[in-house]
Design a protein around this motif. Sequence first.
Motif, mmCIF file in Angstrom:
data_model
loop_
_atom_site.group_PDB
_atom_site.id
_atom_site.type_symbol
_atom_site.label_atom_id
_atom_site.label_comp_id
_atom_site.label_asym_id
_atom_site.label_seq_id
_atom_site.Cartn_x
_atom_site.Cartn_y
_atom_site.Cartn_z
ATOM 1 N N GLY A 66 19.930 1.683 16.234
ATOM 2 C CA GLY A 66 19.296 1.638 14.923
ATOM 3 C C GLY A 66 19.434 0.267 14.292
ATOM 4 N N TRP A 67 18.436 -0.055 13.480
ATOM 5 C CA TRP A 67 18.509 -1.239 12.631
ATOM 6 C C TRP A 67 18.660 -0.762 11.192
ATOM 7 C CZ3 TRP A 67 19.005 -6.257 13.909
ATOM 8 C CH2 TRP A 67 18.691 -6.649 15.213
ATOM 9 N N PHE A 68 19.559 -1.397 10.484
ATOM 10 C CA PHE A 68 19.848 -1.050 9.108
ATOM 11 C C PHE A 68 19.895 -2.345 8.301
ATOM 12 C CE2 PHE A 68 20.933 3.284 10.145
ATOM 13 C CZ PHE A 68 21.281 3.183 11.487
ATOM 14 N N ARG A 69 19.749 -2.216 6.998
ATOM 15 C CA ARG A 69 19.829 -3.417 6.169
ATOM 16 C C ARG A 69 20.551 -3.109 4.871
ATOM 17 N NH1 ARG A 69 13.384 -4.145 4.639
ATOM 18 N NH2 ARG A 69 13.229 -2.349 3.204
ATOM 19 N N SER A 92 14.944 1.288 11.122
ATOM 20 C CA SER A 92 14.276 1.843 12.289
ATOM 21 C C SER A 92 15.329 2.286 13.291
ATOM 22 C CB SER A 92 13.346 0.805 12.927
ATOM 23 O OG SER A 92 12.642 1.357 14.012
ATOM 24 N N CYS A 93 14.927 3.225 14.143
ATOM 25 C CA CYS A 93 15.864 3.732 15.138
ATOM 26 C C CYS A 93 15.083 4.151 16.372
ATOM 27 C CB CYS A 93 16.625 4.918 14.568
ATOM 28 S SG CYS A 93 18.134 5.373 15.445
ATOM 29 N N ILE A 94 15.640 3.845 17.544
ATOM 30 C CA ILE A 94 14.976 4.183 18.802
ATOM 31 C C ILE A 94 15.940 4.978 19.660
ATOM 32 C CG2 ILE A 94 15.634 1.961 19.856
ATOM 33 C CD1 ILE A 94 12.888 2.062 21.328
ATOM 34 N N SER A 95 15.434 6.032 20.269
ATOM 35 C CA SER A 95 16.301 6.884 21.079
ATOM 36 C C SER A 95 16.625 6.222 22.408
ATOM 37 C CB SER A 95 15.612 8.228 21.325
ATOM 38 O OG SER A 95 14.488 8.049 22.162
ATOM 39 N N SER A 96 17.577 6.832 23.114
ATOM 40 C CA SER A 96 18.021 6.266 24.388
ATOM 41 C C SER A 96 17.075 6.583 25.527
ATOM 42 C CB SER A 96 19.412 6.795 24.738
ATOM 43 O OG SER A 96 19.378 8.212 24.863
ATOM 44 N N SER A 97 16.355 7.710 25.421
ATOM 45 C CA SER A 97 15.655 8.146 26.618
ATOM 46 C C SER A 97 14.208 8.561 26.413
ATOM 47 C CB SER A 97 16.417 9.313 27.246
ATOM 48 O OG SER A 97 16.564 10.354 26.292
ATOM 49 N N ALA A 142 23.884 -6.402 23.433
ATOM 50 C CA ALA A 142 25.141 -5.691 23.675
ATOM 51 C C ALA A 142 25.920 -6.345 24.797
ATOM 52 C CB ALA A 142 24.862 -4.237 24.038
ATOM 53 N N SER A 143 27.226 -6.332 24.657
ATOM 54 C CA SER A 143 28.092 -6.771 25.744
ATOM 55 C C SER A 143 29.265 -5.803 25.837
ATOM 56 C CB SER A 143 28.597 -8.198 25.509
ATOM 57 O OG SER A 143 29.321 -8.286 24.304
ATOM 58 N N GLY A 144 29.738 -5.617 27.057
ATOM 59 C CA GLY A 144 30.868 -4.724 27.265
ATOM 60 C C GLY A 144 30.483 -3.272 27.436
ATOM 61 N N PHE A 145 29.215 -2.946 27.241
ATOM 62 C CA PHE A 145 28.745 -1.593 27.488
ATOM 63 C C PHE A 145 27.229 -1.651 27.715
ATOM 64 C CE2 PHE A 145 26.601 -0.181 23.516
ATOM 65 C CZ PHE A 145 26.889 -1.264 22.702
ATOM 66 N N THR A 146 26.680 -0.560 28.238
ATOM 67 C CA THR A 146 25.259 -0.499 28.576
ATOM 68 C C THR A 146 24.511 0.261 27.495
ATOM 69 O OG1 THR A 146 25.800 -0.518 30.929
ATOM 70 C CG2 THR A 146 23.601 0.237 30.304
ATOM 71 N N LEU A 147 23.450 -0.372 26.987
ATOM 72 C CA LEU A 147 22.680 0.246 25.915
ATOM 73 C C LEU A 147 21.840 1.430 26.377
ATOM 74 C CD1 LEU A 147 21.313 -2.720 23.764
ATOM 75 C CD2 LEU A 147 23.125 -1.092 23.194
ATOM 76 N N ALA A 169 24.847 1.232 17.447
ATOM 77 C CA ALA A 169 24.606 2.057 18.622
ATOM 78 C C ALA A 169 25.360 3.368 18.502
ATOM 79 C CB ALA A 169 25.046 1.312 19.887
ATOM 80 N N SER A 170 24.715 4.429 18.934
ATOM 81 C CA SER A 170 25.357 5.739 18.946
ATOM 82 C C SER A 170 24.733 6.581 20.045
ATOM 83 C CB SER A 170 25.171 6.444 17.608
ATOM 84 O OG SER A 170 25.655 7.772 17.666
ATOM 85 N N LYS A 171 25.520 7.483 20.599
ATOM 86 C CA LYS A 171 24.969 8.408 21.588
ATOM 87 C C LYS A 171 24.222 9.550 20.899
ATOM 88 C CE LYS A 171 27.959 7.313 25.451
ATOM 89 N NZ LYS A 171 28.836 7.835 26.526
ATOM 90 N N TRP A 172 24.305 9.594 19.577
ATOM 91 C CA TRP A 172 23.679 10.674 18.824
ATOM 92 C C TRP A 172 22.635 10.104 17.885
ATOM 93 C CZ3 TRP A 172 25.001 15.024 21.035
ATOM 94 C CH2 TRP A 172 26.213 15.095 21.710
ATOM 95 N N PHE A 173 21.372 10.303 18.199
ATOM 96 C CA PHE A 173 20.261 9.682 17.477
ATOM 97 C C PHE A 173 20.257 10.082 16.005
ATOM 98 C CE2 PHE A 173 16.079 7.744 17.314
ATOM 99 C CZ PHE A 173 15.447 8.435 16.298
ATOM 100 N N LEU A 174 20.261 11.366 15.733
ATOM 101 C CA LEU A 174 20.138 11.808 14.345
ATOM 102 C C LEU A 174 21.378 11.474 13.528
ATOM 103 C CD1 LEU A 174 18.216 15.201 14.638
ATOM 104 C CD2 LEU A 174 17.392 12.994 13.811
ATOM 105 N N ARG A 175 22.524 11.528 14.156
ATOM 106 C CA ARG A 175 23.744 11.148 13.424
ATOM 107 C C ARG A 175 23.674 9.677 13.029
ATOM 108 N NH1 ARG A 175 29.649 11.834 16.094
ATOM 109 N NH2 ARG A 175 29.082 9.907 17.150
ATOM 110 N N LEU A 176 23.137 8.865 13.900
ATOM 111 C CA LEU A 176 23.004 7.441 13.605
ATOM 112 C C LEU A 176 21.997 7.225 12.480
ATOM 113 C CD1 LEU A 176 23.573 4.462 14.265
ATOM 114 C CD2 LEU A 176 21.784 4.600 16.009
#
Length: 124
Positions: free
Chosen positions: A35-38, A49-54, A24-29, A98-105
């Motif tokens: 999430g990874w999508f294909r 796969s998806c990993i939460s922020s905290s 990421a650039s321009g913002f903090t992960l 990237a999203s601030k909302w895990f389940l929405r992502l």
Amino acid sequence: QVQLVESGGGLVQPGGSLRLSCAASGFTLDYYAIGWFRQAPGKEREGVSCISSSDGTIYYADSVKGRFTISRDNAKNTVYLQLNSLKPEDTAVYYCAASKWFLRLWMQLRGDYWGQGTQVTVSS
């Protein structure tokens, strides 16, 4: 400029491994679920796969459980996806988001930011 950049894709034989990176650039992960999508030709984009922020929550698609591993290095502002025991059906363009909302992502594929994708081809 805010962006996500994937790298690490390529051509690999069945049973091989790759490590994808999402920088990421321009913002903090730190404050984002990643999430990874294909998306394979002719198919819809799907969650890998998806990993939460905290809290360390991680989800995997059933098709990749036990073979793929997601991890994050907030100091490097990067998320990784380790792909092991690759199969031809893993061939696709892999995207991170990237999203601030895990389940929405994870459930709705609604990311605040998306990368441009990296091609993974598994073939002998």
